[in-house]
Design an enzyme around this catalytic site. Structure first.
Site, PDB file in Angstrom:
ATOM      1  N   SER A   1      12.413 -20.159 -17.077  1.00 23.32           N
ATOM      2  CA  SER A   1      12.096 -18.720 -16.712  1.00 23.32           C
ATOM      3  C   SER A   1      13.078 -17.727 -16.031  1.00 23.32           C
ATOM      4  O   SER A   1      13.618 -18.172 -15.050  1.00 23.32           O
ATOM      5  CB  SER A   1      10.650 -18.397 -16.150  1.00 23.32           C
TER       6      SER A   1
ATOM      7  N   SER B   1      11.783 -28.387 -14.833  1.00 18.73           N
ATOM      8  CA  SER B   1      11.386 -29.133 -16.100  1.00 18.73           C
ATOM      9  C   SER B   1      12.430 -29.577 -17.063  1.00 18.73           C
ATOM     10  O   SER B   1      13.536 -28.737 -17.123  1.00 18.73           O
ATOM     11  CB  SER B   1      10.344 -28.320 -16.607  1.00 18.73           C
TER      12      SER B   1
ATOM     13  N   GLU C   1       4.220 -23.156  -5.227  1.00 21.50           N
ATOM     14  CA  GLU C   1       4.000 -22.578  -6.510  1.00 21.50           C
ATOM     15  C   GLU C   1       2.519 -22.064  -6.872  1.00 21.50           C
ATOM     16  O   GLU C   1       2.233 -21.183  -7.337  1.00 21.50           O
ATOM     17  CB  GLU C   1       4.174 -23.686  -7.624  1.00 21.50           C
TER      18      GLU C   1
HETATM   19  C1  LIG Z   1       5.611 -19.827 -19.800  1.00 22.18           C
HETATM   20  C2  LIG Z   1       6.104 -20.954 -19.083  1.00 22.18           C
HETATM   21  C3  LIG Z   1       7.150 -20.831 -18.077  1.00 22.18           C
HETATM   22  C4  LIG Z   1       7.687 -21.924 -17.424  1.00 22.18           C
HETATM   23  N1  LIG Z   1       8.616 -21.925 -16.519  1.00 22.18           N
HETATM   24  C5  LIG Z   1       9.214 -22.619 -15.949  1.00 22.18           C
HETATM   25  C6  LIG Z   1      10.235 -22.615 -14.781  1.00 22.18           C
HETATM   26  O1  LIG Z   1      10.761 -21.447 -14.689  1.00 22.18           O
HETATM   27  N2  LIG Z   1      10.852 -23.629 -14.340  1.00 22.18           N
HETATM   28  C7  LIG Z   1      10.301 -24.853 -14.584  1.00 22.18           C
HETATM   29  O2  LIG Z   1      11.162 -25.638 -14.256  1.00 22.18           O
HETATM   30  N3  LIG Z   1       9.644 -25.177 -15.452  1.00 22.18           N
HETATM   31  C8  LIG Z   1       8.808 -24.112 -16.232  1.00 22.18           C
HETATM   32  N4  LIG Z   1       7.657 -24.657 -17.127  1.00 22.18           N
HETATM   33  C9  LIG Z   1       7.311 -25.673 -17.502  1.00 22.18           C
HETATM   34  C10 LIG Z   1       6.211 -26.167 -17.015  1.00 22.18           C
HETATM   35  O3  LIG Z   1       6.209 -26.443 -15.577  1.00 22.18           O
HETATM   36  C11 LIG Z   1       5.780 -27.315 -17.845  1.00 22.18           C
HETATM   37  O4  LIG Z   1       5.523 -26.971 -19.017  1.00 22.18           O
HETATM   38  C12 LIG Z   1       4.488 -28.087 -17.269  1.00 22.18           C
HETATM   39  O5  LIG Z   1       4.528 -28.646 -16.003  1.00 22.18           O
HETATM   40  C13 LIG Z   1       3.913 -28.949 -18.273  1.00 22.18           C
HETATM   41  O6  LIG Z   1       5.073 -29.713 -18.759  1.00 22.18           O
HETATM   42  P1  LIG Z   1       5.299 -30.340 -20.404  1.00 22.18           P
HETATM   43  O7  LIG Z   1       5.657 -28.900 -20.937  1.00 22.18           O
HETATM   44  O8  LIG Z   1       6.304 -31.273 -20.173  1.00 22.18           O
HETATM   45  O9  LIG Z   1       4.118 -30.814 -20.987  1.00 22.18           O
HETATM   46  P2  LIG Z   1       3.623 -32.331 -20.747  1.00 22.18           P
HETATM   47  O10 LIG Z   1       3.571 -32.798 -19.363  1.00 22.18           O
HETATM   48  O11 LIG Z   1       4.384 -32.928 -21.805  1.00 22.18           O
HETATM   49  O12 LIG Z   1       2.135 -32.053 -20.827  1.00 22.18           O
HETATM   50  C14 LIG Z   1       1.704 -32.164 -22.291  1.00 22.18           C
HETATM   51  C15 LIG Z   1      -0.023 -32.001 -22.364  1.00 22.18           C
HETATM   52  O13 LIG Z   1      -0.230 -33.632 -21.710  1.00 22.18           O
HETATM   53  C16 LIG Z   1      -1.057 -33.282 -20.540  1.00 22.18           C
HETATM   54  N5  LIG Z   1      -0.800 -34.237 -19.712  1.00 22.18           N
HETATM   55  C17 LIG Z   1       0.353 -34.372 -18.883  1.00 22.18           C
HETATM   56  N6  LIG Z   1       0.277 -35.367 -17.930  1.00 22.18           N
HETATM   57  C18 LIG Z   1      -1.124 -35.470 -17.856  1.00 22.18           C
HETATM   58  C19 LIG Z   1      -1.984 -36.531 -16.911  1.00 22.18           C
HETATM   59  N7  LIG Z   1      -1.384 -37.195 -15.989  1.00 22.18           N
HETATM   60  N8  LIG Z   1      -3.164 -36.396 -16.932  1.00 22.18           N
HETATM   61  C20 LIG Z   1      -3.488 -35.700 -18.134  1.00 22.18           C
HETATM   62  N9  LIG Z   1      -3.087 -34.774 -19.062  1.00 22.18           N
HETATM   63  C21 LIG Z   1      -1.530 -34.969 -18.994  1.00 22.18           C
HETATM   64  C22 LIG Z   1      -0.683 -31.720 -20.235  1.00 22.18           C
HETATM   65  O14 LIG Z   1      -1.860 -31.401 -19.312  1.00 22.18           O
HETATM   66  C23 LIG Z   1      -0.538 -31.205 -21.421  1.00 22.18           C
HETATM   67  O15 LIG Z   1      -1.690 -30.879 -21.911  1.00 22.18           O
HETATM   68  C24 LIG Z   1       7.310 -23.162 -17.592  1.00 22.18           C
HETATM   69  C25 LIG Z   1       6.376 -23.378 -18.789  1.00 22.18           C
HETATM   70  C26 LIG Z   1       5.601 -22.082 -19.370  1.00 22.18           C
HETATM   71  C27 LIG Z   1       4.797 -22.543 -20.544  1.00 22.18           C
END
Ligand SMILES: Cc1cc2nc3c(=O)[nH]c(=O)nc-3n(C[C@H](O)[C@H](O)[C@H](O)COP(=O)(O)OP(=O)(O)OC[C@H]3O[C@@H](n4cnc5c(N)ncnc54)[C@H](O)[C@@H]3O)c2cc1C
Lengths: 411, 381
Positions: free
Chosen positions: A167, A135, A250
């Site tokens: 993480s 991410s 995953e």
């Molecule tokens: C506790 C925690 C641990 C994590 N650990 C890791 C890790 O170890 N390695 C890593 O690489 N990542 C990690 N992540 C990241 C995680 O994979 C991302 O947070 C997640 O994929 C969402 O991406 P974003 O945060 O950019 O949110 P966004 O993608 O910006 O999403 C924001 C909102 O928009 C919605 N949204 C986005 N796209 C769409 C769509 N196509 N249709 C409908 N709704 C949509 C989402 O559902 C969300 O509600 C972690 C996240 C958390 C919270």
């Protein structure tokens, strides 16, 4: 229709039980222990490494992995049996899932025989920990929107950019990384996949504070980080295909939502007094309890149906997404409702005076993460709609456009 | 772990699905709905000839002896097809009541005819709006004569016999067998929200009634009967939920708006994903109910309540969102959406609302030992 193990499964279960009884302490029924994410407690990492090492020497680490990777060469049903039994014990969790569930399977699937022999055994034994550098600020749900650059320089690649939400980066030895090697190609086509030591010069790890106050994830900055081409996995430009292997794993790696679960909210409702008597006598409370029980049981028996398929050698499909989708929201609801039952005192998070050692209050703060990490609720609904129900993919504006010509937002 | 139906039962399910599709049971439901006919007699006859009605009745009484699991797989298909036949009344209610509590003579007299479909049975319980409690029960038997009014009675106009809940001479709730062709029984069709399944008002004025089961055991018997029927109804509801989702899915792929299939809008995709998830959870709970039923397990009361709540909610959700997915078309008489919607609400009230079942569920949990709470991490079934 029965719940019986086959003779082989029963024999395996007996060995697991014996190992657990001899090596771990049972989780007290209804206790918060084992649910609580205790990663920040002093000595937690050492205890987890020790436990993993014991598990490994007993042959219960990497149950489904081929023996040439140091695994047991067992069946998925054996893994499920092990997980079921281990769930009753208070053993350290949370340090190895990403590495063993996602990173190493990717390294082994795409790497050389030497790489498999070098990296799989120490990961299984708990002596090396891995993290997932996927991410980015510009690529979460839309992972292929990532911008970290990988540029070729002789036999090496030079990495510049930023990862986020990584993480365990702070205690990890290695990481898997997707980066953009060709911004002139459409977004999914210009990516390349690597692994690297987290001690490589130019890697800067900075903790991010979560709403729970803990810091389990990090920002990771890359400044002219050199990675030898031998640490590339898959072809140049084929990083997306490699990343899909990781993401497929995953959903299997992300386990059950941690508690409080039905048992805890039911116990609370039996013990706590409302204005009109014990909470459990209140009709609105009973209605809620019944709904959560129905969901909890529904998830449990959905898992049993999946186990039945595994037991027959079939592969479960994307319906496995149901568990996290339902479980995460249920957890968030139970946490909030439990606090409501405690009325004005419900905001207190001091474990010494609170029911279940303030587990409900903690869960209020950690449950939102489960609805986002490992595929957000919305992404999971999309997956179910598209891959189970066969509805069309979302309309996309970014598919065939060169990455560097795509519109971007301000966040 | 073999948490699934046997190959033999799956084959029966597939045959049932094929047969009901060939007979176009859904069109038959519509015909009954429009004609106010009560049920499709020709379809009922064929179902009887195939031995479905007596699936769970022992061979000694003319049944197929497949046990309750046989009824479960059939119920799902009948539910999916909205089959307009008195199957639930005759098989899950009347036959089961006689199997549970009938004397040897009663079993011999009624079960073979119920199994073949030669006679139709039903359960007469409700007395108009409001929850039924023993204290509020109006129907009463004095000597061996029954008086009182029951409504709605499912398949009450077509039924030959009814198991009637009434107060006995000791003023307590008891079940009685009543021949509906005998003197002292008047009946009339009654309008309901789902005319594809006939309902009637039965007025008893001194009708002959013979006790079913030992005196004083009426409430307990009714509870056992309901627990068993709850699992069977859950399968019918699962079938309905599945069919309503299939219909919504098909429409979402065909209907275009704003230049694209409506199924590509996330509001529709996510809605249908939620319907699917509710249906899967309900299916898992119903399977567990089926297991408990087939084993006569002590877990049955709790499993039945769980299956009932999940299935009632899942079918109703699928049916209402099927209408929503169809837009204006969903609100027309011509489309079949309303058939599922009607049936969903009918079945959700048939054995009492989810409100009552949820309360019952929690009451049962309160009396269970702690093992029942192992929930998500539980190993024991
Ligand atoms: C506790 C925690 C641990 C994590 N650990 C890791 C890790 O170890 N390695 C890593 O690489 N990542 C990690 N992540 C990241 C995680 O994979 C991302 O947070 C997640 O994929 C969402 O991406 P974003 O945060 O950019 O949110 P966004 O993608 O910006 O999403 C924001 C909102 O928009 C919605 N949204 C986005 N796209 C769409 C769509 N196509 N249709 C409908 N709704 C949509 C989402 O559902 C969300 O509600 C972690 C996240 C958390 C919270």
């Amino acid at each position: 229709m029965d719940f019986n193990d086959t003779p082989e499964e029963a024999a395996f279960r007996a060995r697991v039980k014996e190992f657990l009884a001899a090596n771990a302490a049972r989780r007290a029924p209804g206790s918060a222990e084992g649910y609580r994410s205790s990663q920040s407690a002093p000595g937690a990492l050492e205890r987890a490494k020790d436990w993993q090492a014991r598990k490994h020497s007993a042959g219960f680490a990497g149950i489904t992995w081929p023996q040439e990777w140091g695994g047991r060469g067992g069946s998925p049903i054996e893994q499920v049996i092990y997980n079921q039994e281990e769930a009753a014990y208070a053993v350290p969790r949370g340090f190895f899932e990403i590495g063993l569930g996602m990173c190493i399977p990717t390294v082994c699937g795409w790497g050389t025989a030497e790489q498999r022999q070098r990296f799989a055994p120490p990961a299984l034994a708990g002596s090396e920990i891995w993290c997932q550098l996927f991410s980015e600020p510009a690529g979460g749900s839309d992972l292929a929107g990532l911008r970290t650059r990988a540029e070729r320089s002789g036999d090496d690649w030079i990495i510049n950019g930023q990862k986020i939400w990584t993480s365990g980066a702070h205690y990890s030895d290695y990481g898997i990384l997707v980066a953009r090697s060709d911004p002139g190609m459409p977004k999914h086509k210009g990516l390349t996949f690597f692994f690297l030591s987290m001690k490589t010069p130019g890697v800067d790890i900075r903790p991010i504070r979560q709403i729970s106050g803990h810091s389990h994830f990090n920002e990771v900055f890359f400044t002219d980080v050199r990675i030898p081409d031998s640490q590339r996995l898959g072809a140049v430009g084929a990083g997306w295909q490699v990343a899909l292997t990781t993401l497929m794993n995953e959903r299997l790696a992300v386990g059950d939502a941690p508690g409080p679960d039905f048992r805890e909210i039911f116990d609370l409702a039996r013990r706590i007094e409302l204005d009109d008597g014990p909470a459990i006598r209140n009709a609105a409370v009973r209605d809620q309890l019944a709904q959560w029980y129905v969901k909890t049981q529904g998830l449990k028996y959905t898992r049993f149906r999946t186990m039945t398929r595994l037991s027959r050698g079939e592969t479960p499909g994307p319906e496995a997404s149901i568990g996290k989708l339902v479980g995460a929201s249920k957890l968030q609801e139970i946490a909030a409702f439990g606090m409501d039952l405690m009325e004005m005192g419900g905001i207190i998070s001091d474990p010494s005076v609170m029911p279940a050692e303030a587990l409900f209050q903690q869960a209020l703060l950690y449950s939102p993460a489960l609805r986002i990490a490992g595929g957000s609720d919305e992404i999971l609904r999309n997956i179910i709609a598209e891959r189970v129900l066969g509805l069309p993919a979302d309309l996309r504006v970014d598919k065939d456009v060169p990455f560097n010509r795509l519109p971007t937002g301000r966040r | 772990m073999n948490f699934d139906f046997s190959d033999e039962l799956k084959q029966l399910r597939d045959e049932a699905r094929r047969f009901l599709a060939e007979r176009n049971a859904l069109a038959a439901a519509r015909r009954v709905l429009e004609s106010d006919g009560g049920h499709d007699a020709a379809l009922w006859r064929e179902i009887g000839e195939m031995g479905w009605i007596g699936a769970a009745i022992p061979e000694a009484f003319g049944g197929a002896g497949l046990g309750p699991l046989g009824l479960c797989v059939l119920a799902e298909e009948l539910g999916a097809a909205l089959a307009p036949v008195p199957f639930s009344s005759s098989a899950y209610l009347a036959s089961e009541a006689i199997l549970l509590a009938g004397s040897a003579a009663q079993k011999e007299r009624y079960l073979p005819k119920l199994a073949s479909g030669a006679i139709i049975g039903t359960l007469a319980l409700a007395e108009g709006p409001g929850a039924l409690t023993p204290a509020r029960l109006g129907a009463a038997v004095a000597g061996d004569r029954l008086t009182g009014t029951k409504q709605p009675v499912p398949d009450g106009a077509a039924a030959d016999i009814a198991v009637v809940a009434a107060r006995g001479t000791d003023r307590r709730l008891a079940l009685f067998l009543v021949d509906l062709a005998a003197a002292g029984v008047a009946r009339e069709r009654i309008a309901t929200i789902d005319p594809s399944r006939g309902h009637a008002r039965l007025i008893f004025s001194g009708a002959a009634a013979e006790p079913l089961g030992p005196a004083g055991g009426g409430e307990r018997l009714l509870e056992r009967l309901f627990d068993r029927a709850a699992v069977l109804f859950a399968f019918e509801q699962l079938g309905g939920a599945r069919a309503a989702l299939d219909m919504a899915k098909a429409y979402a792929l065909e209907r275009y708006a704003f230049g694209r299939p409506i199924g590509s809008f996330q509001a529709i995709k996510h809605k249908l994903a939620d319907v699917y998830v509710a249906g899967e959870l309900a299916r898992s709970n119903a399977y567990y109910g089926a297991w408990a039923l087939s084993q006569e397990a002590p877990e049955l009361p709790l499993a039945a309540a769980t299956a009932r709540v999940a299935a009632s909610d899942a079918f109703y959700l699928a049916a209402k969102e099927n209408i929503q997915t169809h837009g204006g078309m969903g609100y027309t008489w011509a489309f079949d959406c309303h058939l599922y919607y009607r049936r969903a609400k009918l079945l959700a009230l048939a054995l009492g609302s989810t409100r009552i079942w949820k309360d019952r569920l929690v009451a049962r949990l309160e009396t269970q030992h702690d093992g029942a709470l192992d929930g998500a991490t539980g190993i024991a079934p």
